[in-house]
Design an enzyme around this catalytic site. Structure first.
Site, PDB file in Angstrom:
ATOM      1  N   GLU A 143       0.792  -1.227   0.000  1.00  0.00           N
ATOM      2  CA  GLU A 143       0.000   0.000   0.000  1.00  0.00           C
ATOM      3  C   GLU A 143       0.829   1.284   0.000  1.00  0.00           C
ATOM      4  OE1 GLU A 143       0.419  -2.264   2.362  1.00  0.00           O
ATOM      5  OE2 GLU A 143       0.403  -1.410   4.369  1.00  0.00           O
ATOM      6  N   HIS A 145      -8.161  -4.012  -0.918  1.00  0.00           N
ATOM      7  CA  HIS A 145      -7.368  -4.126   0.311  1.00  0.00           C
ATOM      8  C   HIS A 145      -6.313  -3.013   0.387  1.00  0.00           C
ATOM      9  CE1 HIS A 145      -5.344  -6.378   3.614  1.00  0.00           C
ATOM     10  NE2 HIS A 145      -4.267  -5.790   3.108  1.00  0.00           N
ATOM     11  N   GLU A 146      -5.539  -2.874  -0.670  1.00  0.00           N
ATOM     12  CA  GLU A 146      -4.470  -1.867  -0.634  1.00  0.00           C
ATOM     13  C   GLU A 146      -5.048  -0.455  -0.588  1.00  0.00           C
ATOM     14  OE1 GLU A 146      -1.918  -3.278   0.199  1.00  0.00           O
ATOM     15  OE2 GLU A 146      -2.262  -5.275  -0.620  1.00  0.00           O
ATOM     16  N   HIS A 206      -5.996   0.475   2.877  1.00  0.00           N
ATOM     17  CA  HIS A 206      -4.849   0.903   3.696  1.00  0.00           C
ATOM     18  C   HIS A 206      -4.633   2.422   3.649  1.00  0.00           C
ATOM     19  CE1 HIS A 206      -2.880  -2.514   5.510  1.00  0.00           C
ATOM     20  NE2 HIS A 206      -2.772  -3.183   4.375  1.00  0.00           N
ATOM     21  N   GLU A 262      -3.690  -4.320   9.704  1.00  0.00           N
ATOM     22  CA  GLU A 262      -4.227  -5.318   8.778  1.00  0.00           C
ATOM     23  C   GLU A 262      -5.649  -5.769   9.102  1.00  0.00           C
ATOM     24  OE1 GLU A 262      -3.049  -5.826   5.952  1.00  0.00           O
ATOM     25  OE2 GLU A 262      -0.953  -5.223   6.106  1.00  0.00           O
ATOM     26  N   ASP A 296       8.525  -9.611  10.491  1.00  0.00           N
ATOM     27  CA  ASP A 296       7.911 -10.456   9.481  1.00  0.00           C
ATOM     28  C   ASP A 296       7.167 -11.639  10.107  1.00  0.00           C
ATOM     29  OD1 ASP A 296       7.950  -9.970   6.775  1.00  0.00           O
ATOM     30  OD2 ASP A 296       9.100 -11.792   6.366  1.00  0.00           O
ATOM     31  N   TYR A 341      -4.384 -10.331  10.332  1.00  0.00           N
ATOM     32  CA  TYR A 341      -5.352 -10.076   9.264  1.00  0.00           C
ATOM     33  C   TYR A 341      -6.751 -10.561   9.648  1.00  0.00           C
ATOM     34  CZ  TYR A 341      -1.578  -9.047   5.916  1.00  0.00           C
ATOM     35  OH  TYR A 341      -0.516  -8.491   5.270  1.00  0.00           O
TER      36      TYR A 341
HETATM   37  N1  BES Z   1       1.193  -4.350   3.635  1.00  0.00           N
HETATM   38  C1  BES Z   1       0.837  -5.659   3.255  1.00  0.00           C
HETATM   39  C2  BES Z   1       2.032  -6.464   2.796  1.00  0.00           C
HETATM   40  C3  BES Z   1       3.129  -6.571   3.829  1.00  0.00           C
HETATM   41  C4  BES Z   1       2.853  -6.826   5.156  1.00  0.00           C
HETATM   42  C5  BES Z   1       4.439  -6.435   3.438  1.00  0.00           C
HETATM   43  C6  BES Z   1       3.888  -6.885   6.088  1.00  0.00           C
HETATM   44  C7  BES Z   1       5.469  -6.525   4.359  1.00  0.00           C
HETATM   45  C8  BES Z   1       5.189  -6.745   5.691  1.00  0.00           C
HETATM   46  C9  BES Z   1      -0.244  -5.662   2.181  1.00  0.00           C
HETATM   47  O1  BES Z   1      -1.224  -4.712   2.409  1.00  0.00           O
HETATM   48  C10 BES Z   1      -0.940  -6.976   2.208  1.00  0.00           C
HETATM   49  O2  BES Z   1      -1.548  -7.278   3.192  1.00  0.00           O
HETATM   50  N2  BES Z   1      -0.842  -7.726   1.124  1.00  0.00           N
HETATM   51  C11 BES Z   1      -1.486  -9.003   0.973  1.00  0.00           C
HETATM   52  C12 BES Z   1      -2.752  -8.831   0.180  1.00  0.00           C
HETATM   53  C13 BES Z   1      -3.996  -9.049   0.799  1.00  0.00           C
HETATM   54  C14 BES Z   1      -5.196  -8.921  -0.085  1.00  0.00           C
HETATM   55  C15 BES Z   1      -4.207  -9.702   2.071  1.00  0.00           C
HETATM   56  C16 BES Z   1      -0.578  -9.898   0.171  1.00  0.00           C
HETATM   57  O3  BES Z   1       0.452  -9.435  -0.275  1.00  0.00           O
HETATM   58  O4  BES Z   1      -0.907 -11.062  -0.016  1.00  0.00           O
HETATM   59 ZN    ZN Z   2      -2.530  -5.261   4.049  1.00  0.00          ZN
END
Ligand code: BES
Ligand code: ZN
Length: 624
Positions: free
Chosen positions: A295, A319-320, A323, A342, A401, A409
């Site tokens: 995002e 989703h993005e 954010h 999240e 991470d 989520y």
């Molecule tokens: N911000 C996240 C991705 C992220 C989280 C990167 C933590 C690094 C550390 C992004 O918004 C996300 O949640 N992406 C998901 C998509 C989603 C629809 C749940 C993904 O990448 O799968």
């Molecule tokens: Zn996210």
């Protein structure tokens, strides 16, 4: 306007202790009005003493040597007694640090920690001056992925993209890499001719002949939202405020897939008020991008694996986009409060999708979310990691991470659904609208959120607080009040699954979306005979599917059951796609058998150079 009146009201102090009322403060302000920051276990910065406020970046992108180099000018705010400012760095080469009067600064680059990197402590002069850091990234810069032309769609130009979340911004810019610290920025970026540069800022829509790009981000953002992408990229507008960037050969397809972006933005604003970032554009990256989406403000980064040709995976865009409120506007103070980012975003995403495609559609997303949540909780408990099933995490000493799981989520999402069901949707929406407004451009953390909910959601509405509020946040596992979901569309899939299991193969799938297919595949027993998989594949052509979500779950079955006819396609998928969410389950399934193990190692050896650091970091644990 609104922000000022909030800051003036002392009644809010307890809840807003984190928040700055000081956009452009005087220099050397007195300590009692210094912003108060929560201690962030993933940053060396001491923003309570000195905090960065504005970044001016002047960098050159050097594809030949795979490095970003240049000047980072930082202005900061400091308390009267602060003697130094501490920044985060990781594998950066620092060449020189000076103050704005040109004198050389004293600094110390401390020892490097494998997760956190190294603290850069710079002595501050008595009068506030900007700090200028001349630096370059190293070949160990974890945020950066340098792609060869071969790894792009066009095959002619190289490509660079960054992934700063959670704590990787420090590997390409020296800054205070903590989500609680916000700053505005401007940048000048020089790239090779013929290439476009994009950042989380106001962006160009055309390639500049001289390869020099200027960016400005007037809204204060945390460091994890700093981004840069450089490649042979084109732009196509979708609506007046939205558009798509992609490599030229991907652009038409991407533009078609995402032509609902303006509508989504309007829906989001109708739900929770004004979008505060100007434009909302999306960049489709090459397939090695390790996430589905990221995002970055004004420019969401997205994987090409959502280009399904039928708009079936656009909930990722929702989703993005969501954010832009939950996360980018109201940010978790530390990664221990990641669920505030999240969980809220998944809730908001589902609301956008419900408005766009109807309740039955959104119910499928919720059902998949619940399924993922139950599986993840069970897996954590089985592996003795039940602590990781709490919404409020303790990630000190670990890589943040580790907190990127279904807990933040989906447990976060279901907690909000529980609150919604308790007070009713109308009141809950008013609460959220107000929440996003009050905390706009600020941070929040779990311990402040609890009394806030108690007051603003329950007391205000004359309701008793839910009895298990703290249990939801601080207990392991799943609470008894976990809301139930019913998906009428999945109920039909359930019927098809039982028919299939009984050997009745004539099932009606004509109106199934990819969500039904994903659900169908995941409902099949894990262990199938090869003949069974062959029958499935002959009837439904999963191996040839153009939908990455379907391939993602299908190849897990293929790997578990060593269904060899699909191996070439699975190998292709694993080498081509760098999205961690798909890679982890398929490799994990392969590792369950001896034959699979050998294959996994062979494929990984070939694919590893294609993956971004964050995928490699997770996969190495499995495969090396
Ligand atoms: N911000 C996240 C991705 C992220 C989280 C990167 C933590 C690094 C550390 C992004 O918004 C996300 O949640 N992406 C998901 C998509 C989603 C629809 C749940 C993904 O990448 O799968
Ligand atoms: Zn996210």
């Amino acid at each position: 306007m609104k922000r000022k009146s909030i800051c003036a009201g002392m009644a809010f102090v307890a809840f807003f202790q984190l928040n700055s009322c000081l956009n452009k403060p005087e220099k050397n302000i007195s300590d009692d009005i210094m912003k108060v920051y929560v201690q962030d276990p993933h940053s060396y910065a001491r923003p309570n003493e000195a905090a960065i406020e504005h970044l001016k970046l002047d960098i050159k992108v050097d594809f030949e040597n795979k490095k970003v180099s240049g000047i980072c000018d930082l202005s900061y705010i400091k308390s009267a007694k602060a003697k130094s400012i501490v920044l985060d760095t990781k594998s950066l080469n620092i060449h020189e640090i000076t103050y704005s009067d040109g004198t050389v600064a004293n600094y110390q680059l401390h020892e490097e920690d494998p997760i956190l990197g190294a603290a850069l402590e710079i002595t501050l002069p008595h009068d506030n001056q900007n700090i200028r850091i001349v630096y370059e990234s190293s070949n160990r810069a974890e945020a950066l992925q340098w792609l060869s032309p071969q790894q792009t769609a066009g095959k002619k130009y190289p490509f660079l993209f960054t992934q700063s979340q959670a704590i990787l911004a420090r590997s390409w810019i020296p800054l205070q890499d903590s989500p609680g610290v916000r700053f505005t920025y401007e940048a000048r970026v020089q790239v090779p001719t013929g290439m476009m540069a994009l950042m989380s800022a106001e962006n160009p829509q055309n390639i500049q002949n001289d390869g020099v790009y200027h960016f400005e981000m007037p809204q204060p953002i945390p460091s994890y939202l700093m981004c840069l992408a450089v490649g042979n990229i084109d732009f196509a507008p979708v609506g007046s405020r939205t558009g798509v960037y992609a490599e030229p050969s991907v652009l038409d397809e991407a533009h078609e897939e995402f032509n609902e972006m303006d509508e989504m933005l309007a829906i989001a604003e109708k739900l929770y008020d004004e979008y505060r970032w100007g434009r909302y554009d999306l960049l489709v990256l090459p397939p090695s991008f390790p996430f589905g989406g990221m995002e970055n403000p004004r420019i969401t980064f997205a994987t090409p694996t959502i280009l399904a040709g039928d708009k079936s995976l656009v909930s990722l865009v929702a989703h993005e986009l969501a954010h832009s409120w939950s996360g980018n506007l109201v940010t978790n103070a530390t990664w221990n409060d990641f669920w505030l980012n999240e969980g809220f975003t998944v809730y908001f995403e589902h609301r956008i999708m419900e408005a766009l495609k109807g309740k039955e559609y959104a119910d499928m997303l919720s059902a998949l979310s619940l399924q993922g949540l139950r599986e993840e909780v069970a897996a954590f408990i089985k592996s003795g990691k039940s602590e990781d099933t709490k919404l409020k995490l303790d990630l000190a000493g670990r890589n943040p991470d580790d907190g990127v799981t279904a807990i933040a989520y989906d447990k976060g999402y279901y907690f909000l659904r529980y609150l919604e069901s308790y007070v009713g949707r109308e009141k809950f929406d008013d609460f959220l609208k107000d929440y996003f407004d009050k905390f706009a451009f600020k941070t929040n953390y779990t311990e402040a959120f609890i009394p806030y909910v108690q007051r603003e959601l329950f007391e205000k509405n004359g309701l008793e607080p839910i009895p298990d509020l703290k249990e939801w946040i601080y207990d392991t596992g799943l609470p008894k009040t976990l809301p139930a979901v019913h998906s009428t569309r999945f109920a039909k899939v359930d019927e098809a699954v039982s028919a299939w299991k009984k050997g009745q193969y004539q099932i009606n799938t004509s109106d199934w979306s990819s969500h039904e297919w994903v659900y169908f595949i995941t409902q099949l027993p894990e262990e199938r005979s090869s003949g069974d998989l062959e029958k499935l594949d002959n009837m439904f052509h999963f191996t040839r599917s153009g939908n990455a979500e379907i391939l993602g779950v299908w190849f897990v079955l293929v790997a578990q059951n060593l269904y060899e006819p699909a191996f070439p396609a699975m190998k292709q998928f694993l080498i081509h796609t760098g999205r961690r969410k798909f890679l982890m389950p398929i490799y994990t399934a392969l590792l369950k058998t001896q034959k699979g193990q050998a294959l996994a190692k062979e494929i990984y050896a070939q694919a590893r150079p294609n993956y971004h650091f964050v995928a490699v970091n997770s996969l190495d644990v499995l495969l090396r």
